[in-house]
Motif scaffolding. Structure first.
Motif, mmCIF file in Angstrom:
data_model
loop_
_atom_site.group_PDB
_atom_site.id
_atom_site.type_symbol
_atom_site.label_atom_id
_atom_site.label_comp_id
_atom_site.label_asym_id
_atom_site.label_seq_id
_atom_site.Cartn_x
_atom_site.Cartn_y
_atom_site.Cartn_z
ATOM 1 N N GLY A 21 17.911 -108.030 -36.439
ATOM 2 C CA GLY A 21 16.927 -108.413 -36.610
ATOM 3 C C GLY A 21 16.146 -109.839 -35.426
ATOM 4 O O GLY A 21 15.208 -109.893 -35.294
ATOM 5 N N SER A 22 17.275 -110.076 -34.475
ATOM 6 C CA SER A 22 17.429 -110.990 -33.332
ATOM 7 C C SER A 22 16.175 -110.411 -32.811
ATOM 8 O O SER A 22 15.763 -111.425 -31.531
ATOM 9 C CB SER A 22 18.492 -111.644 -33.644
ATOM 10 O OG SER A 22 19.249 -110.973 -32.533
ATOM 11 N N ASP A 154 19.270 -115.617 -32.004
ATOM 12 C CA ASP A 154 19.005 -115.664 -32.840
ATOM 13 C C ASP A 154 17.618 -116.100 -34.231
ATOM 14 O O ASP A 154 16.831 -116.345 -32.927
ATOM 15 C CB ASP A 154 20.340 -117.065 -34.028
ATOM 16 C CG ASP A 154 21.149 -116.710 -35.257
ATOM 17 O OD1 ASP A 154 20.206 -115.490 -36.213
ATOM 18 O OD2 ASP A 154 21.914 -117.459 -36.032
ATOM 19 N N ARG A 160 13.785 -112.311 -38.780
ATOM 20 C CA ARG A 160 13.729 -111.591 -38.901
ATOM 21 C C ARG A 160 13.943 -110.045 -39.846
ATOM 22 O O ARG A 160 13.120 -109.037 -39.165
ATOM 23 C CB ARG A 160 15.384 -111.259 -38.652
ATOM 24 C CG ARG A 160 15.918 -112.286 -37.531
ATOM 25 C CD ARG A 160 17.723 -112.495 -37.355
ATOM 26 N NE ARG A 160 18.480 -113.495 -38.186
ATOM 27 C CZ ARG A 160 19.631 -113.300 -39.094
ATOM 28 N NH1 ARG A 160 18.932 -111.605 -38.873
ATOM 29 N NH2 ARG A 160 19.961 -114.293 -39.970
ATOM 30 N N ARG A 163 10.412 -108.836 -38.572
ATOM 31 C CA ARG A 163 10.059 -107.995 -37.736
ATOM 32 C C ARG A 163 10.859 -106.882 -37.990
ATOM 33 O O ARG A 163 10.319 -105.081 -37.768
ATOM 34 C CB ARG A 163 11.390 -108.212 -36.839
ATOM 35 C CG ARG A 163 10.386 -110.030 -35.558
ATOM 36 C CD ARG A 163 11.794 -110.244 -34.811
ATOM 37 N NE ARG A 163 11.449 -111.808 -34.330
ATOM 38 C CZ ARG A 163 12.146 -112.190 -33.454
ATOM 39 N NH1 ARG A 163 13.226 -111.909 -33.917
ATOM 40 N NH2 ARG A 163 11.628 -114.050 -33.610
ATOM 41 N N ARG A 164 12.103 -106.905 -38.653
ATOM 42 C CA ARG A 164 12.434 -105.332 -38.962
ATOM 43 C C ARG A 164 11.541 -104.664 -39.872
ATOM 44 O O ARG A 164 11.022 -103.077 -39.914
ATOM 45 C CB ARG A 164 13.931 -105.571 -40.288
ATOM 46 C CG ARG A 164 14.722 -105.350 -39.568
ATOM 47 C CD ARG A 164 15.350 -103.911 -38.950
ATOM 48 N NE ARG A 164 15.497 -104.380 -37.783
ATOM 49 C CZ ARG A 164 16.732 -104.358 -36.951
ATOM 50 N NH1 ARG A 164 17.879 -104.404 -38.250
ATOM 51 N NH2 ARG A 164 16.316 -104.701 -36.291
ATOM 52 N N ASP A 185 23.807 -110.021 -42.491
ATOM 53 C CA ASP A 185 24.507 -111.011 -42.470
ATOM 54 C C ASP A 185 25.353 -111.160 -42.509
ATOM 55 O O ASP A 185 26.904 -111.957 -41.830
ATOM 56 C CB ASP A 185 23.370 -111.677 -43.005
ATOM 57 C CG ASP A 185 22.886 -111.987 -40.635
ATOM 58 O OD1 ASP A 185 22.225 -111.008 -40.258
ATOM 59 O OD2 ASP A 185 21.527 -112.718 -40.697
ATOM 60 N N THR A 208 13.116 -117.552 -32.866
ATOM 61 C CA THR A 208 11.923 -117.995 -34.340
ATOM 62 C C THR A 208 10.942 -118.097 -33.880
ATOM 63 O O THR A 208 9.545 -117.788 -34.614
ATOM 64 C CB THR A 208 12.062 -118.869 -35.331
ATOM 65 O OG1 THR A 208 13.919 -118.535 -35.891
ATOM 66 C CG2 THR A 208 12.132 -118.693 -36.941
#
Ligand code: DC
Length: 234
Positions: A21-22, A154, A160, A163-164, A185, A208
């Motif tokens: 998800g980065s 990151d 993250r 976003r996923r 993770d 971020t």
């Protein structure tokens, strides 16, 4: 002739590592497209083996059995504009390997040292000529410690997860997606064999608070610097 051109007939090796998800995959495919490089998603290879284990009813903890499956598998990554098309013994598994059971299993099969060694060997064969953007967890540390460009991308876990969640278009509740990402993770970062960590010489980018274009801009600067320096010193 510059060192890069001598050692890498097809161009640079650009290693992009980071947690789920980065934004690695999107970044890698955009950078690859811009430079006319191959984009290789190494996570897809662990996912392919995980799928084979699921289909063959092999335990994710049984390294010997996983190695037998690996040696019996032809995993092919076909770089496309929108990511890799993934084939397992000729069958297109690109969609199936993104599902949750395979995602969890991939994180489990990837803890085994011999499985990793096998994958790393294939990845080196695919990338050693250069002209490649390879993304994963251990590209800058294990697969190509001498890559010309190393990026570690990151972002905060909540971002993250967010976003996923959006990518999956609400297929699972938000909290569940974030929890899965945190668990994966934890496993990827704490495993004994090649844990997810930045190479000492990687450029760290925290996305971020950055847009994709801002991240791309930073990476392009690193690439331009590298090309400039290498040409000047070659
Ligand atoms: O990048 P991804 O989400 O498709 O990766 C799936 C799993 O594979 C991930 O949990 C960790 C593992 N992986 C790895 O250990 N090393 C890599 N180079 C790529 C992925």
């Amino acid at each position: 002739m510059s060192n890069v051109r001598k050692n890498r007939p097809n161009g640079l090796i650009i290693a992009i590592d980071g947690p789920a998800g980065s934004g690695k995959s999107t970044l890698a495919s955009r950078i690859a497209r811009k430079h006319g490089y191959l984009n290789i998603e190494t996570g897809a290879m662990y996912r392919a083996l995980a799928l084979k284990a699921i289909e063959s009813d092999v335990s994710f903890d049984d390294e010997d059995a996983l190695m037998r499956l690996a040696q019996d598998s032809v995993i092919t990554l076909e770089p496309r504009l929108d990511g890799n098309r993934v084939l397992l013994n000729g069958e297109n598994i690109s969609e199936r390997i993104r599902e949750k059971d395979v995602t969890d299993a991939a994180s489990r099969v990837s803890v085994h040292p011999r499985v990793r060694e096998w994958m790393v060997g294939l990845q080196r064969e695919m990338g050693e000529g250069g002209g490649v953007v390879m993304e994963g967890r251990d590209i800058g540390t294990q697969v190509f410690p001498n890559a010309e460009v190393k990026i570690f991308l990151d972002a905060a876990p909540e971002v993250r997860g967010d976003r996923r969640f959006k990518q999956q278009a609400g297929a699972a509740p938000h909290a569940a997606v974030t929890k899965d990402i945190r668990e994966r993770d934890q496993r990827d970062r704490t495993r004994a064999a090649s844990p997810l960590q930045p190479a000492p010489d990687a450029v760290l980018i925290d996305s971020t608070e950055l847009t994709l274009d801002e991240v791309i801009e930073r990476v392009e600067k690193v690439i331009a610097e590298k090309l400039g320096k290498t040409v000047a010193s070659g």
